[in-house]
Design a protein around this motif. Structure first.
Motif, short mmCIF file in Angstrom:
data_model
loop_
_atom_site.label_atom_id
_atom_site.label_comp_id
_atom_site.label_asym_id
_atom_site.label_seq_id
_atom_site.Cartn_x
_atom_site.Cartn_y
_atom_site.Cartn_z
N LEU B 133 15.46 -35.06 -45.60
CA LEU B 133 14.30 -34.19 -45.80
C LEU B 133 13.04 -34.74 -45.15
CD1 LEU B 133 14.71 -33.30 -49.59
CD2 LEU B 133 15.00 -31.77 -47.63
N TYR B 134 12.70 -35.99 -45.48
CA TYR B 134 11.40 -36.53 -45.09
C TYR B 134 11.56 -37.85 -44.36
CZ TYR B 134 10.03 -33.21 -48.70
OH TYR B 134 9.87 -32.09 -49.46
N LEU B 135 10.79 -38.00 -43.29
CA LEU B 135 10.81 -39.26 -42.53
C LEU B 135 9.41 -39.86 -42.47
CD1 LEU B 135 13.70 -38.64 -41.73
CD2 LEU B 135 13.06 -38.87 -39.33
N SER B 136 9.37 -41.18 -42.42
CA SER B 136 8.13 -41.88 -42.07
C SER B 136 8.30 -42.41 -40.66
CB SER B 136 7.87 -43.04 -43.03
OG SER B 136 8.87 -44.03 -42.88
N ALA B 137 7.17 -42.69 -40.01
CA ALA B 137 7.22 -43.21 -38.64
C ALA B 137 6.20 -44.33 -38.52
CB ALA B 137 6.91 -42.10 -37.65
N GLY B 138 6.68 -45.53 -38.23
CA GLY B 138 5.80 -46.68 -38.04
C GLY B 138 5.90 -47.16 -36.60
#
Lengths: 409, 409
Positions: B133-138
């Motif tokens: 569903l949800y991703l973070s991006a660093g």
């Protein structure tokens, strides 16, 4: 001196309100208008190459985020650009956040990249109003990095996780060739559960609100600068790195029953336009906004709040707690402590009627003993942070330009 | 040649079963016992410094994970060391995972670091049985990195996210000085919702299960090697990077009604010792385990399954789909395609009775057209992967030693 077009930063953006200058209101108004116009311009990255300033947390970072990342990834959950995203999962609300850590040196007085990486993500989850629960850990290791140093870093992460009551539940390791990293970079992402009926947001500040910091500022940033040994300054300073979930809990508990919506200028208690599923009992209470003041320091946080809420934030220079060692080092470095990173300090915007309650709650916690009321939210000029100096003047505190303190987290 | 102590890898760990050698059963037994003993030893990192092998996904990575990370962070949710952690939040189960991407070059035929970072995390969530569903991006950016390249990477991430039906909801950017990174590193973490009553685990394989791969293997790894231009090989290859959530859904849907628990050797359908809150309807169905075969390739995945489940995995070399271009490049490079990374291929272990259903479901999806049954799970020898070669021999396929293909993801 009052020409701030384009490059306002540090103390450059000065607008004096001295009585002697009272005859020039139009000049000041012009400046404010030009700043306002500049800010409303669509964000652009003019540079062709990434510079250190893009990592400062200041103006260049903001442009990069808005013009590149937000532009590419735009969606209602990302758009608020808070420290974490709020996700609706069934009837529950979760907070989700990430940060990479590239601090140099890896080990410094009071901490290391390990506890910094855990505390930083714990804090980002905390200021969303969530209880931090689960962390991921992604390592990028440079070939040749001492295994014993990695052991120190992971032991420190484990201690920090235990202290904050979170678990590191998943991870990843990559190795790059010598010269393609700087020892060790750590990414942590985190998931927290929002158990309270709160809705905290940089856009939630209202005129009349009080602005509080939870303790002396700038210790982490100055400690890192001194740890690099590039300056011949001796100061007995340690990083303030700490998990803020306990402090945030104490604050939210104390303010839960303050009748915040009695204010005549109160906005709708429930934001029906919220981009996520706000359960029916979520409301904006006496605590409007919480932030941990990391890169870019307290000044950057206050600018984000002023901008997102369309309000003015007026702070009293003399009320801002700064330890003498930090003040001295900042003077020698020519930087303003307001822009120096903390890693264990909270900025809280609370309903004016809750200011005393909030202060007492913070001061009753070991991490908030030095909490201080530093300013107030006003109507005008919207979007700006003003500092009332000890000499009776007022200057604009703008976003940082350049990066005088690279790689402090 | 059959001495595999300590350094078994590639084709070194060869145990021939030729009829001519049938008079030496004790020799083979000795070898198996020594391997078994070595594996049961407490993991140790003997090296004083990190080497490229620690990032290979093979033996050194495994030691690093067990001796350093698991040792420091140990908790019941981390301990299964699956591709993601399964978290109970209220009555829901979530999957949570992270990966950093350091692929070199950043852009390659068929993809780039951007879609790789999105697909990789989507796939790790998918093989936990969750809907991503949800991703973070660093981002960790090197000073001097072209802004246009960053635009390409983020555009590619956005396209991949749209294709997979996930949203990038939170992020972070750090900048390090020139020479302290290699252009751009990307970390993604992800959250998925486990909506089906499944419990997938590398520890779930049982004798009689079928082992399936969803298509030709090794394309991503070989493409990256060729894209570096260090080899004078021309092959019309592109990375197989793809989001596997649709393919996994098709497989789980198709197998949902296969009566998997009728097998006489079936374990308890509900693992009451599960370290997370397994809702009462979660059970181990016909699909036991799913993995995407990235670093270390299919061989590494099968070893993890054999080890975690205490079973033997026997694969038929001739059944493993490998495109001619990949096979040719691997021969020139002296590597076995079984160890080469894919970024869009699934390894599935399913109940033997569900093999046909599973194969049909995979082949009915565009990303699974080349799916093949490649082997079976047996009782003995527990913990090992055996390859039946085209010449009628059998060799042990052990974990990788060293890193012949660094920085492919």
């Amino acid at each position: 001196m009052t020409d701030v077009e384009g490059t306002a930063g540090w103390a450059e953006a000065a607008v004096r309100e001295h009585a002697a200058e009272a005859q020039k209101p139009s000049r000041e108004e012009q400046v404010l208008e030009r700043i306002d116009r500049a800010r409303r311009r669509k964000a652009r990255v003019k540079e062709e190459h990434i510079t250190m300033a893009h990592g400062s947390g200041g103006k260049a970072t903001q442009s990069l985020i808005e013009a590149i990342f937000l532009e590419a990834f735009r969606n209602p959950l990302l758009e608020p650009l808070e420290d974490g995203a709020v996700l609706g999962v069934g009837s529950r609300r979760l907070a989700f956040t990430t940060d990479s850590y590239v601090v140099s040196p890896l080990f410094f007085p009071g901490g290391d990249i390990g506890d910094l990486a855990v505390n930083g993500t714990v804090n980002d989850l905390s200021v969303c109003g969530s209880r931090p629960l689960y962390l991921s850990a992604g390592f990028i290791l440079e070939e040749g990095f001492p295994v014993d140093d990695l052991r120190r870093v992971t032991a420190s992460m484990a201690r920090a996780a235990a202290e904050a009551g979170v678990r590191i539940v998943t991870g990843d390791t990559k190795v790059v060739q010598r010269g393609k990293a700087d020892g060790c970079y750590v990414n942590t992402a985190g998931v927290g559960l929002i158990e309270r009926p709160v809705s905290l947001s940089a856009a939630g500040a209202r005129p009349g609100d009080a602005v509080i910091v939870s303790g002396p500022i700038g210790e982490h940033g100055v400690t890192i600068m001194l740890a690099r040994g590039e300056l011949d300054i001796e100061a007995d300073l340690v990083s303030d790195t700490a998990p803020l979930n306990g402090l945030v809990s104490a604050l939210l508990d104390a303010c839960a029953d303050v009748p915040a919506d009695a204010r005549p200028d109160a906005r709708s208690a429930v934001d029906s336009d919220a981009p996520w599923d706000v359960p029916p009992d979520a409301r904006q209470g006496a605590v409007r906004c919480l932030r941990d003041a990391t890169r870019g320091g307290v000044a950057t946080i206050l600018n984000e709040i002023a901008h997102a809420s369309g309000v003015a934030v007026v702070v009293e220079e003399d009320a801002i707690p700064v330890r003498p060692g930090v003040r001295g080092a900042c003077e020698l470095l020519g930087i303003d402590p307001l822009y120096v990173a903390c890693e264990g300090r909270l900025v809280a915007v609370v309903d004016g009627s809750a200011a005393d309650t909030a202060l007492a709650a913070l001061r009753g916690h070991p991490l908030g003993e030095g909490a201080a009321l530093v300013g107030h939210v006003k109507d005008d000029p919207p979007g700006l942070v003003l500092l009332k100096t000890g000499f009776g003047g007022t200057r604009i505190v703008d976003l940082l330009v350049g990066d005088p303190l690279p790689r402090i987290c």
